[in-house]
Design a protein around this motif. Structure first.
Motif, mmCIF file in Angstrom:
data_model
loop_
_atom_site.group_PDB
_atom_site.id
_atom_site.type_symbol
_atom_site.label_atom_id
_atom_site.label_comp_id
_atom_site.label_asym_id
_atom_site.label_seq_id
_atom_site.Cartn_x
_atom_site.Cartn_y
_atom_site.Cartn_z
ATOM 1 N N THR A 149 28.643 10.503 -4.218
ATOM 2 C CA THR A 149 28.022 11.686 -4.690
ATOM 3 C C THR A 149 29.033 12.814 -4.370
ATOM 4 O OG1 THR A 149 27.024 12.220 -2.560
ATOM 5 C CG2 THR A 149 25.666 11.300 -4.295
ATOM 6 N N SER A 150 28.998 13.929 -5.335
ATOM 7 C CA SER A 150 29.839 15.001 -5.258
ATOM 8 C C SER A 150 29.109 16.412 -5.814
ATOM 9 C CB SER A 150 31.198 14.755 -5.802
ATOM 10 O OG SER A 150 30.879 14.853 -7.326
ATOM 11 N N VAL A 151 29.377 17.317 -5.484
ATOM 12 C CA VAL A 151 28.888 18.547 -6.240
ATOM 13 C C VAL A 151 28.866 18.387 -7.452
ATOM 14 C CG1 VAL A 151 28.498 20.670 -6.033
ATOM 15 C CG2 VAL A 151 28.833 19.787 -3.650
ATOM 16 N N SER A 152 29.938 18.167 -8.045
ATOM 17 C CA SER A 152 30.004 18.255 -9.407
ATOM 18 C C SER A 152 29.215 17.216 -10.154
ATOM 19 C CB SER A 152 31.598 18.155 -10.023
ATOM 20 O OG SER A 152 32.171 17.001 -9.560
ATOM 21 N N GLN A 153 29.057 16.001 -9.604
ATOM 22 C CA GLN A 153 28.212 14.934 -10.320
ATOM 23 C C GLN A 153 26.709 15.367 -10.270
ATOM 24 O OE1 GLN A 153 29.405 11.736 -7.650
ATOM 25 N NE2 GLN A 153 30.203 10.579 -9.000
ATOM 26 N N LEU A 154 26.321 15.848 -9.033
ATOM 27 C CA LEU A 154 24.931 16.402 -8.837
ATOM 28 C C LEU A 154 24.564 17.697 -9.933
ATOM 29 C CD1 LEU A 154 24.732 16.678 -5.219
ATOM 30 C CD2 LEU A 154 23.654 14.745 -6.565
ATOM 31 N N SER A 155 25.508 18.361 -9.939
ATOM 32 C CA SER A 155 25.562 19.549 -11.143
ATOM 33 C C SER A 155 25.460 18.979 -12.582
ATOM 34 C CB SER A 155 26.722 20.519 -11.090
ATOM 35 O OG SER A 155 26.591 21.429 -11.950
ATOM 36 N N ARG A 156 26.203 18.082 -12.801
ATOM 37 C CA ARG A 156 26.365 17.611 -14.219
ATOM 38 C C ARG A 156 24.562 16.723 -14.480
ATOM 39 N NH1 ARG A 156 31.349 16.254 -13.141
ATOM 40 N NH2 ARG A 156 31.212 14.228 -12.403
ATOM 41 N N LYS A 157 24.311 16.061 -13.299
ATOM 42 C CA LYS A 157 22.970 15.254 -13.465
ATOM 43 C C LYS A 157 21.999 16.253 -13.580
ATOM 44 C CE LYS A 157 23.986 11.301 -13.701
ATOM 45 N NZ LYS A 157 23.955 10.385 -15.043
ATOM 46 N N ASN A 158 21.986 17.389 -12.875
ATOM 47 C CA ASN A 158 20.992 18.503 -12.694
ATOM 48 C C ASN A 158 20.747 19.288 -14.242
ATOM 49 O OD1 ASN A 158 18.901 20.385 -11.512
ATOM 50 N ND2 ASN A 158 20.462 21.694 -11.260
ATOM 51 N N ASN A 159 22.054 19.363 -14.795
ATOM 52 C CA ASN A 159 22.032 20.078 -16.073
ATOM 53 C C ASN A 159 21.497 19.181 -17.229
ATOM 54 O OD1 ASN A 159 22.970 22.539 -15.135
ATOM 55 N ND2 ASN A 159 25.256 21.886 -15.444
ATOM 56 N N GLN A 160 21.454 17.874 -17.066
ATOM 57 C CA GLN A 160 20.907 16.990 -17.845
ATOM 58 C C GLN A 160 19.326 16.745 -17.989
ATOM 59 O OE1 GLN A 160 23.040 13.207 -17.400
ATOM 60 N NE2 GLN A 160 24.751 14.001 -18.181
ATOM 61 N N LEU A 161 18.837 17.291 -16.923
ATOM 62 C CA LEU A 161 17.184 17.124 -16.442
ATOM 63 C C LEU A 161 16.471 18.395 -17.369
ATOM 64 C CD1 LEU A 161 17.047 16.574 -12.724
ATOM 65 C CD2 LEU A 161 16.753 14.765 -14.428
ATOM 66 N N ASP A 162 15.485 17.830 -18.083
ATOM 67 C CA ASP A 162 14.628 18.680 -18.649
ATOM 68 C C ASP A 162 13.842 19.489 -17.692
ATOM 69 O OD1 ASP A 162 12.858 19.982 -20.486
ATOM 70 O OD2 ASP A 162 11.759 18.132 -21.124
ATOM 71 N N PRO A 163 13.967 20.947 -17.699
ATOM 72 C CA PRO A 163 13.483 21.645 -16.480
ATOM 73 C C PRO A 163 11.967 21.646 -16.890
ATOM 74 C CG PRO A 163 15.183 22.899 -18.067
ATOM 75 C CD PRO A 163 14.959 21.739 -18.535
ATOM 76 N N ALA A 164 11.321 21.200 -18.046
ATOM 77 C CA ALA A 164 9.854 21.370 -18.149
ATOM 78 C C ALA A 164 9.421 20.095 -17.193
ATOM 79 C CB ALA A 164 9.575 21.039 -19.538
ATOM 80 N N VAL A 165 10.053 19.038 -17.177
ATOM 81 C CA VAL A 165 9.567 17.902 -16.319
ATOM 82 C C VAL A 165 9.459 18.262 -14.932
ATOM 83 C CG1 VAL A 165 10.271 15.571 -15.497
ATOM 84 C CG2 VAL A 165 10.606 16.181 -17.952
ATOM 85 N N LEU A 166 10.509 18.746 -14.453
ATOM 86 C CA LEU A 166 10.371 19.211 -12.785
ATOM 87 C C LEU A 166 9.407 20.377 -12.845
ATOM 88 C CD1 LEU A 166 14.222 19.049 -11.865
ATOM 89 C CD2 LEU A 166 12.486 17.540 -11.368
#
Length: 58
Positions: free
Chosen positions: A36-53
């Motif tokens: 893992t890296s912060v940049s990988q986590l950031s990219r995945k986080n940006n792909q998540l639908d905020p409504a789901v969380l």
């Protein structure tokens, strides 16, 4: 999404804190992550639908 749920439960206050918590190789293997890296986590986080969380934590 599993990592973001983990971050929420562990009250990680940043992606850097989440990355530091993920240094455990057994945990990485259990969730199917090789590294893992912060940049990988950031990219995945940006792909998540905020409504789901939002629905999970409301």
């Amino acid at each position: 999404m599993l990592l973001m749920l983990y971050a929420q439960l562990m009250e990680a206050d940043s992606l850097h804190a989440l990355e530091a918590a993920l240094t455990n190789r057994d945990f990485q293997r259990a969730i199917g992550v090789k590294s893992t890296s912060v940049s990988q986590l950031s990219r995945k986080n940006n792909q998540l639908d905020p409504a789901v969380l939002s629905n999970l934590f409301m």
